[in-house]
Design a protein around this motif. Structure first.
Motif, short mmCIF file in Angstrom:
data_model
loop_
_atom_site.label_atom_id
_atom_site.label_comp_id
_atom_site.label_asym_id
_atom_site.label_seq_id
_atom_site.Cartn_x
_atom_site.Cartn_y
_atom_site.Cartn_z
N LYS A 4 5.06 -15.06 -48.31
CA LYS A 4 6.56 -14.80 -48.39
C LYS A 4 7.22 -14.73 -47.13
CE LYS A 4 6.44 -15.38 -52.92
NZ LYS A 4 6.84 -16.73 -53.40
N ASP A 5 6.38 -14.29 -46.07
CA ASP A 5 6.77 -13.75 -44.80
C ASP A 5 5.67 -14.24 -43.85
OD1 ASP A 5 7.02 -12.45 -42.25
OD2 ASP A 5 8.26 -11.19 -43.32
N VAL B 233 8.60 -26.86 -39.49
CA VAL B 233 9.45 -27.13 -40.65
C VAL B 233 9.07 -28.46 -41.44
CG1 VAL B 233 11.72 -27.33 -41.65
CG2 VAL B 233 11.26 -25.73 -40.07
N ASP B 234 8.66 -28.42 -42.69
CA ASP B 234 8.27 -29.68 -43.43
C ASP B 234 9.16 -29.68 -44.22
OD1 ASP B 234 7.38 -31.64 -45.24
OD2 ASP B 234 5.32 -30.75 -45.25
N ASN B 235 10.30 -30.78 -43.87
CA ASN B 235 11.31 -31.14 -44.70
C ASN B 235 11.10 -32.07 -45.95
OD1 ASN B 235 13.55 -29.85 -43.51
ND2 ASN B 235 13.20 -31.37 -41.96
N VAL B 236 9.94 -32.62 -45.96
CA VAL B 236 9.37 -33.36 -46.99
C VAL B 236 9.14 -32.63 -48.14
CG1 VAL B 236 7.62 -35.14 -47.82
CG2 VAL B 236 8.18 -35.18 -45.42
N GLN B 237 8.38 -31.72 -47.84
CA GLN B 237 7.74 -30.64 -49.03
C GLN B 237 8.43 -29.32 -48.96
OE1 GLN B 237 3.26 -30.17 -49.53
NE2 GLN B 237 3.34 -31.27 -47.38
N GLN B 238 9.70 -29.14 -48.14
CA GLN B 238 10.41 -28.06 -47.95
C GLN B 238 9.80 -26.64 -47.77
OE1 GLN B 238 14.16 -28.26 -48.32
NE2 GLN B 238 13.19 -30.23 -47.94
N PRO C 145 7.65 -21.11 -48.62
CA PRO C 145 8.61 -22.15 -49.02
C PRO C 145 10.03 -21.73 -48.49
CG PRO C 145 8.07 -20.71 -50.68
CD PRO C 145 7.39 -20.33 -49.55
N LEU C 146 10.89 -23.39 -48.10
CA LEU C 146 11.92 -22.93 -47.43
C LEU C 146 13.33 -22.62 -48.43
CD1 LEU C 146 12.32 -26.17 -45.09
CD2 LEU C 146 12.26 -23.69 -44.39
N ILE D 223 6.29 -25.27 -54.42
CA ILE D 223 5.59 -23.79 -54.22
C ILE D 223 6.57 -22.65 -54.36
CG2 ILE D 223 3.49 -24.72 -53.01
CD1 ILE D 223 4.71 -23.15 -50.71
N TYR D 224 7.79 -22.96 -54.45
CA TYR D 224 8.82 -21.98 -54.59
C TYR D 224 8.51 -20.82 -55.44
CZ TYR D 224 13.15 -19.59 -54.65
OH TYR D 224 14.40 -18.60 -54.75
#
Length: 140
Positions: free
Chosen positions: A26-27, A48-53, A71-72, A78-79
């Motif tokens: 989470k952090d 930053v992986d914009n494909v998998q967010q 998770p972004l 994986i959110y």
């Protein structure tokens, strides 16, 4: 070698090598500190992986590499996962032989289409779930 639990057939392609273990956090920054205290060194920038967010960073000790994954946003697959172990990643040399053999072994299901992994030099990956529920990533 991969073995089918119900049969003697085994993965006949190239040897698989463990590339890393993925851990959801989470952090990211606090966990980098945690794992460096366990003897790991940071071996990549935060990507930053914009494909998998996700935001990811790799750490390594003498014997093992880990990927910390945060998770972004809610678009990340994986959110809703809890912190902790997520997957083991195997590096595969022969992609075509792997796909053919994995299907024949009936040990799990590949549940993603091939995609690029920005944190691993844009190499191609797929994720699978083994019949025992374990998530694995295959890196080509």
């Amino acid at each position: 070698m991969l073995k089918n639990w119900n049969e003697t057939e085994e993965y006949s392609g190239d040897q698989m090598k463990v590339h890393h273990t993925g851990i959801i956090v989470k952090d990211l920054e606090k966990n980098v500190i945690l794992y460096t205290k366990l003897g790991y060194d940071v071996v990549s920038n935060i990507v930053v992986d914009n494909v998998q967010q996700n935001r990811v960073v790799f750490l390594q000790n003498q014997n093992h590499k880990i990927e910390l994954i945060k998770p972004l946003n809610e678009k990340s697959s994986i959110y809703h996962f809890k912190e902790g172990y997520h997957h083991i990643c195997y590096e595969i040399e022969n992609k075509n032989a792997f796909f053919e053999n994995f299907k024949q072994l009936k040990i799990g299901k590949i549940f993603t289409k091939p995609m690029q992994a920005p944190a691993i030099d844009n190499r191609e990956i797929v994720f699978a779930c083994l019949t025992n529920g374990t998530f694995v990533e295959f890196l080509f």
